[in-house]
Write an enzyme that holds these catalytic residues in place. Structure first.
Site, PDB file in Angstrom:
ATOM      1  CG  ASP A   1     -10.102  18.285 -12.443  1.00  0.00           C
ATOM      2  OD1 ASP A   1      -9.307  17.946 -13.342  1.00  0.00           O
ATOM      3  OD2 ASP A   1     -11.143  17.642 -12.184  1.00  0.00           O
TER       4      ASP A   1
ATOM      5  CE  LYS B   1     -12.159  11.178 -17.887  1.00  0.00           C
ATOM      6  NZ  LYS B   1     -12.561  12.272 -17.030  1.00  0.00           N
TER       7      LYS B   1
ATOM      8  CE1 TYR C   1     -16.245  14.098 -14.509  1.00  0.00           C
ATOM      9  CE2 TYR C   1     -15.724  13.545 -12.231  1.00  0.00           C
ATOM     10  CZ  TYR C   1     -16.051  13.150 -13.508  1.00  0.00           C
ATOM     11  OH  TYR C   1     -16.179  11.816 -13.792  1.00  0.00           O
TER      12      TYR C   1
ATOM     13  NE  ARG D   1      -2.389   1.377   3.489  1.00  0.00           N
ATOM     14  CZ  ARG D   1      -2.339   0.627   4.595  1.00  0.00           C
ATOM     15  NH1 ARG D   1      -2.916  -0.549   4.629  1.00  0.00           N
ATOM     16  NH2 ARG D   1      -1.726   1.054   5.675  1.00  0.00           N
TER      17      ARG D   1
HETATM   18  C1  LIG Z   1     -13.235  12.199 -15.751  1.00  0.00           C
HETATM   19  C2  LIG Z   1     -12.919  13.374 -14.912  1.00  0.00           C
HETATM   20  C3  LIG Z   1     -12.692  13.242 -13.545  1.00  0.00           C
HETATM   21  C4  LIG Z   1     -12.854  11.931 -12.819  1.00  0.00           C
HETATM   22  O1  LIG Z   1     -12.001  10.938 -13.250  1.00  0.00           O
HETATM   23  P1  LIG Z   1     -12.346   9.397 -13.037  1.00  0.00           P
HETATM   24  O2  LIG Z   1     -11.073   8.708 -13.284  1.00  0.00           O
HETATM   25  O3  LIG Z   1     -13.447   9.073 -13.992  1.00  0.00           O
HETATM   26  O4  LIG Z   1     -12.813   9.242 -11.612  1.00  0.00           O
HETATM   27  C5  LIG Z   1     -12.353  14.372 -12.837  1.00  0.00           C
HETATM   28  N1  LIG Z   1     -12.257  15.576 -13.428  1.00  0.00           N
HETATM   29  C6  LIG Z   1     -12.475  15.742 -14.741  1.00  0.00           C
HETATM   30  C7  LIG Z   1     -12.334  17.094 -15.328  1.00  0.00           C
HETATM   31  C8  LIG Z   1     -12.821  14.655 -15.517  1.00  0.00           C
HETATM   32  O5  LIG Z   1     -13.072  14.833 -16.823  1.00  0.00           O
END
Ligand SMILES: *Cc1c(COP(=O)(O)O)cnc(C)c1O
Length: 395
Positions: A186, A211, A114, A61
């Site tokens: 973010d 992403k 988001y 971990r």
């Molecule tokens: C997809 C996304 C997230 C969350 O990511 P996950 O891996 O799906 O939990 C957070 N912020 C933005 C801007 C996103 O497009």
């Protein structure tokens, strides 16, 4: 979790860093890539070593060589002190918030955030006694007017991943610095290749690595990088919550990272070309792409960002919902589904209205979000052209 030693990659260009950072072939029998280490127990040779934790890895971990490799690489790219990997992008966001707040605190969150981040604030964070105020993403320096004595942090996301408002991060950073608040961002859309939040006064930068880092729509992963001031808070929260990424997913993150620069370059070029093409279509009322001069946030984009990724939205002229469905249902190359950042093109209809609370979202017509993939741009245009013909036939 990686240590804070100064990275030798500080002076490198990102195209070089994504290739070389986090790789230690000499420690892996010369193999180019760090393999997948699967593990929980790590053995110690002696009681003294066990009690003193005198070795780089002590328990699954707490990290493996695979996890350390990706954390090292992202720390170099983000230009931070510490990087922590999480099992999803959303977990990266919730970890970053929980690292700084306690009962009675107040947080400021952009209204363009988001949507699942908003759900976290409205449910678990609220139950912990932390109050959220949503603010206009275009607030800039006026964020100062919203700061209360118990305000702890400001969460930004620029551009918004559906509605594409650009935030003035340096103006907000001037306020958070002055008031002793934490500034979180973010940065999933730009990735550190096109915007480095920590260089602009942000304390903690977050990515849904799901992403563009993973880049192939085949794994869930998140990443949080903190500057020196914020590092200890992030490390403590990670330890307390038991956050740890999966081994295979981490490997896929490393695998994706190596081609990030070349993929983004093409996403950037193709999405911009498609945005311009769509802007000239009679069916389209507006294209929400920050790199277009017509975008209200273009000046901020041009000042702060060095490129755009493959995601943007369009507002169509008013047509019935059934006509939009006819357009999308017959697409051959564009898939319909959530998430983005993979190699493939995607489109979804969306409506941001139900979850805006601080600002109104009133587009002139139906809204679509596109992710432009790495296919032939000419064939992607033909696919949409046929889609517009179906839209007209159904109107
Ligand atoms: C997809 C996304 C997230 C969350 O990511 P996950 O891996 O799906 O939990 C957070 N912020 C933005 C801007 C996103 O497009």
């Amino acid at each position: 979790m990686t240590n804070r030693e100064d990275t030798p990659f500080k002076a490198r260009k990102p195209a070089t860093t994504v290739i070389h950072a986090g790789r230690k072939p000499a420690q892996n029998h010369g193999f180019v890539n760090t393999p997948v280490y699967r593990g929980s127990t790590v053995l110690f040779p002696t009681v003294a070593a066990l009690e003193g934790r005198h070795q780089p890895f002590t328990y699954g971990r707490h990290g493996t060589p695979t996890v350390a490799a990706l954390e090292d690489a992202l720390r170099s790219l983000d230009g931070g002190a510490v990087t922590v990997l999480t099992s999803s992008g959303l977990e990266a966001i919730t970890l970053a918030i929980l690292a700084f707040v306690e009962t009675g605190d107040h947080v400021l969150v952009t209204d363009s955030v988001y949507q699942p981040t908003r759900r976290f604030c409205e449910t678990l964070l609220k139950r912990l006694g932390v109050e959220t105020t949503y603010y206009d993403p275009l607030v800039g320096a006026r964020i100062a007017d919203l700061v209360r004595p118990n305000t702890r942090l400001v969460l930004t996301e620029s551009p918004g991943s559906q509605t594409f408002e650009m935030q003035d991060i340096p103006a907000i950073a001037a306020v958070t610095r002055d008031r002793g608040l934490w500034l979180l961002m973010d940065n999933t859309w730009a990735t550190p290749l096109y915007f480095r939040p920590l260089d602009h006064g942000v304390d903690v930068t977050i990515q849904a690595a799901t992403k563009y880092i993973v880049g192939h729509a085949d794994a869930m992963l998140g990443t949080v990088t903190a500057n020196t001031r914020a590092a200890r808070h992030l490390e403590r929260a990670k330890e307390a919550l038991g956050v740890c990424p999966g081994s295979e997913e981490t490997f896929l993150g490393l695998r994706g990272l190596r081609t990030l620069d070349v993929r983004l370059e093409r996403h950037n070029r193709q999405a911009l070309e498609m945005a311009r093409w769509l802007e000239a279509r009679p069916e389209v009322a507006a294209v929400l792409h920050p790199a277009l001069p017509s975008h209200p946030g273009h000046a901020i984009f041009a000042r702060d960002f060095s490129g755009a990724s493959g995601l943007f939205s369009v507002v169509l002229n008013p047509v019935p919902k059934t006509a939009v469905a006819a357009m999308l249902d017959g697409l051959a190359l564009f898939g319909m589904g959530f998430s983005w950042g993979g190699y493939e093109s995607l489109v979804i209809p969306f409506d941001a209205k139900p979850y805006r609370t601080a600002t109104a979202w009133n587009p002139a017509g139906p809204t679509l979000r596109f992710h432009i993939g790495l296919e032939s741009i000419e064939e992607l245009k033909s696919d949409l052209e046929a889609g517009f013909a179906r839209l007209h036939a159904a109107t």
